[in-house]
Design a protein around this motif. Structure first.
Motif, PDB file in Angstrom:
ATOM      1  N   ALA A 109       5.682  -6.045  -1.505  1.00  0.00           N
ATOM      2  CA  ALA A 109       4.858  -4.704  -2.159  1.00  0.00           C
ATOM      3  C   ALA A 109       5.968  -4.128  -3.063  1.00  0.00           C
ATOM      4  CB  ALA A 109       4.293  -3.831  -1.262  1.00  0.00           C
ATOM      5  N   GLU A 110       5.280  -3.666  -4.458  1.00  0.00           N
ATOM      6  CA  GLU A 110       6.051  -3.049  -5.328  1.00  0.00           C
ATOM      7  C   GLU A 110       6.769  -1.750  -4.792  1.00  0.00           C
ATOM      8  OE1 GLU A 110       4.259  -1.863  -8.803  1.00  0.00           O
ATOM      9  OE2 GLU A 110       6.267  -0.924  -9.357  1.00  0.00           O
ATOM     10  N   GLY A 111       8.135  -1.796  -4.889  1.00  0.00           N
ATOM     11  CA  GLY A 111       8.798  -0.536  -4.491  1.00  0.00           C
ATOM     12  C   GLY A 111       9.026  -0.289  -2.997  1.00  0.00           C
ATOM     13  N   GLY A 112       8.822  -1.539  -2.172  1.00  0.00           N
ATOM     14  CA  GLY A 112       8.719  -1.455  -1.164  1.00  0.00           C
ATOM     15  C   GLY A 112      10.285  -1.423  -0.353  1.00  0.00           C
ATOM     16  N   SER A 113      11.152  -1.787  -1.118  1.00  0.00           N
ATOM     17  CA  SER A 113      12.590  -1.564  -0.647  1.00  0.00           C
ATOM     18  C   SER A 113      13.442  -0.721  -1.568  1.00  0.00           C
ATOM     19  CB  SER A 113      13.186  -2.948  -0.879  1.00  0.00           C
ATOM     20  OG  SER A 113      13.214  -3.382  -2.253  1.00  0.00           O
ATOM     21  N   THR A 114      12.520  -0.006  -2.220  1.00  0.00           N
ATOM     22  CA  THR A 114      13.326   1.261  -3.042  1.00  0.00           C
ATOM     23  C   THR A 114      13.940   2.332  -2.237  1.00  0.00           C
ATOM     24  OG1 THR A 114      11.677   0.667  -4.709  1.00  0.00           O
ATOM     25  CG2 THR A 114      12.992   3.007  -4.936  1.00  0.00           C
ATOM     26  N   ASP A 125       1.898   3.975   4.561  1.00  0.00           N
ATOM     27  CA  ASP A 125       2.850   4.674   5.879  1.00  0.00           C
ATOM     28  C   ASP A 125       3.552   3.473   6.346  1.00  0.00           C
ATOM     29  OD1 ASP A 125       0.706   7.068   7.082  1.00  0.00           O
ATOM     30  OD2 ASP A 125       2.064   6.811   5.217  1.00  0.00           O
ATOM     31  N   HIS A 126       3.084   2.153   6.697  1.00  0.00           N
ATOM     32  CA  HIS A 126       4.011   1.301   7.179  1.00  0.00           C
ATOM     33  C   HIS A 126       5.250   0.911   6.350  1.00  0.00           C
ATOM     34  CE1 HIS A 126       4.898  -2.174   9.460  1.00  0.00           C
ATOM     35  NE2 HIS A 126       5.161  -2.988   8.540  1.00  0.00           N
ATOM     36  N   THR A 127       4.850   0.726   4.908  1.00  0.00           N
ATOM     37  CA  THR A 127       6.083   0.270   4.297  1.00  0.00           C
ATOM     38  C   THR A 127       7.235   1.243   4.246  1.00  0.00           C
ATOM     39  OG1 THR A 127       4.175  -0.482   3.084  1.00  0.00           O
ATOM     40  CG2 THR A 127       6.327  -0.359   1.957  1.00  0.00           C
ATOM     41  N   HIS A 128       7.018   2.705   4.145  1.00  0.00           N
ATOM     42  CA  HIS A 128       8.061   3.475   4.088  1.00  0.00           C
ATOM     43  C   HIS A 128       8.401   4.005   5.371  1.00  0.00           C
ATOM     44  CE1 HIS A 128       7.421   3.418  -0.255  1.00  0.00           C
ATOM     45  NE2 HIS A 128       6.301   3.663   0.026  1.00  0.00           N
ATOM     46  N   GLY A 129       7.839   3.478   6.420  1.00  0.00           N
ATOM     47  CA  GLY A 129       8.490   3.795   7.968  1.00  0.00           C
ATOM     48  C   GLY A 129       8.398   5.314   7.825  1.00  0.00           C
ATOM     49  N   GLY A 130       9.424   6.176   8.461  1.00  0.00           N
ATOM     50  CA  GLY A 130       9.654   7.548   8.660  1.00  0.00           C
ATOM     51  C   GLY A 130      10.388   8.345   7.608  1.00  0.00           C
ATOM     52  N   ALA A 131      10.262   7.422   6.486  1.00  0.00           N
ATOM     53  CA  ALA A 131      11.442   7.834   5.424  1.00  0.00           C
ATOM     54  C   ALA A 131      10.992   9.247   4.596  1.00  0.00           C
ATOM     55  CB  ALA A 131      11.559   6.666   4.099  1.00  0.00           C
TER      56      ALA A 131
END
Lengths: 208, 124
Positions: free
Chosen positions: A23-28, B10-16
């Motif tokens: 997904a775009e920006g997923g690892s940002t 929410d899942h992608t960013h975890g608790g960030a």
């Protein structure tokens, strides 16, 4: 090379799955966190330099002659308040309220500017008294460490203005949310560094 | 569809990133207290022993850094699948080595190689 035997029509299936996973920006956020950790190492070097050189006054002014803890306390308050107001900006961003987000960002920026003004006033006052960076190893390492932190805050404010313009133009789109989250981490990280600065430089300096 | 998107997000960013108002207020209250006490201790000289004061304000700084990490930076062992925490632990190890190593080596260098330094320091 069994895949060569499969018809070319099967290939898009692989493509689709691959696109979904990235997904775009997923690892940002992780990438930005790694940047912050490397920034942390820069500050560690400067803290180490200050720790080693901080006692070498070269018969010049010592922390007790220069620091005004009341001013540093006000400065710390400014940065703490800017941290909580940025937190409020993130909360209103989650609710998708553009106006409130912009307002909280503006308040955060004002606290950041207040912090910078007080710091520059302090520096100007010290230099006026002859406590320039060239005066002693203590002052060289002091100005490098605290100045680097101040420079980070300056760039944080430039970034904040840029994002406020972005949000005004394009709204709280996914890309802007991601950028605001990166700046959030940057801003709170600067507050964490400042905890080290006021403890090791100012408070411990007064105890020497 | 939008609910699914939100869950995905929410899942992608975890608790960030996302916190709650309560979390921010607790963090702010704790950091005000943890800032005020060291300043008060040094400004009033509440404890006569300077070394004890230094150790106590350092302990306060460490606690406050943890408070900021938890309530403002929303660090949890699970954020970004644990990679954030791993990077943080690695950084902390490096910082401890750099700081303690530099201070230790240079302190002994000063103590053993420059006998005149302490007298010079006392000069006005």
């Amino acid at each position: 090379m069994a895949s060569t035997a499969i018809a070319a029509g099967a290939e898009p299936v692989f493509h689709l799955e691959e696109e979904h996973a990235h997904a775009e920006g997923g690892s940002t956020m992780l990438g930005f966190w790694l940047y912050l950790m490397s920034d942390c190492l820069i500050f560690a070097m400067l803290f180490a330099a200050f720790g080693v050189l901080g006692g070498n006054y070269a018969a010049g002014p010592a922390p007790k002659d220069l620091f005004d803890l009341g001013l540093v306390a006000v400065n710390t308050t400014m940065l703490l308040l800017s941290s909580i107001t940025y937190g409020f900006a993130m909360l209103t961003m989650d609710k998708g309220r553009v106006g409130a987000t912009q307002a909280w960002l503006g308040v955060t920026m004002l606290f950041g500017l207040a912090f910078l003004s007080i710091e520059l006033y302090e520096f100007a006052h010290m230099i006026h008294e002859g406590a320039t960076p060239q005066r002693s190893a203590f002052l060289s390492s002091f100005f490098t460490l605290v100045g680097t932190h101040g420079l980070h805050v300056t760039f944080g404010i430039v970034w904040m203005v840029t994002l406020m313009v972005q949000v005004a133009r394009y709204g709280l789109i996914e890309a802007n949310r991601r950028r605001l989250m990166c700046l959030s981490m940057f801003w709170h990280f600067l507050d964490v560094v400042w905890i080290g600065v006021f403890t090791f430089v100012y408070l411990m300096g007064m105890l020497r | 569809m939008s609910a699914h998107d939100h869950a995905d997000h929410d899942h992608t960013h975890g608790g960030a990133a996302h916190g709650s108002l309560k979390g921010y207020l607790i963090g702010f209250f704790l950091s005000v207290v943890l800032t005020a006490i060291p300043f008060w201790m040094v400004m009033t000289g509440a404890i006569d022993n300077k070394q004890a004061t230094a150790i106590i304000i350092m302990a306060f700084a460490v606690v406050q850094i943890v408070v900021h990490m938890v309530f403002f930076l929303h660090m949890t062992p699970a954020s970004e699948g644990g990679w954030s925490m791993l990077a943080l632990i690695f950084t902390v190890i490096l910082v401890v080595i750099v700081l303690s190593g530099s201070l230790w080596v240079m302190y002994h260098l000063n103590a053993n190689m420059m006998p005149g330094l302490h007298e010079m320091r006392e000069m006005p």
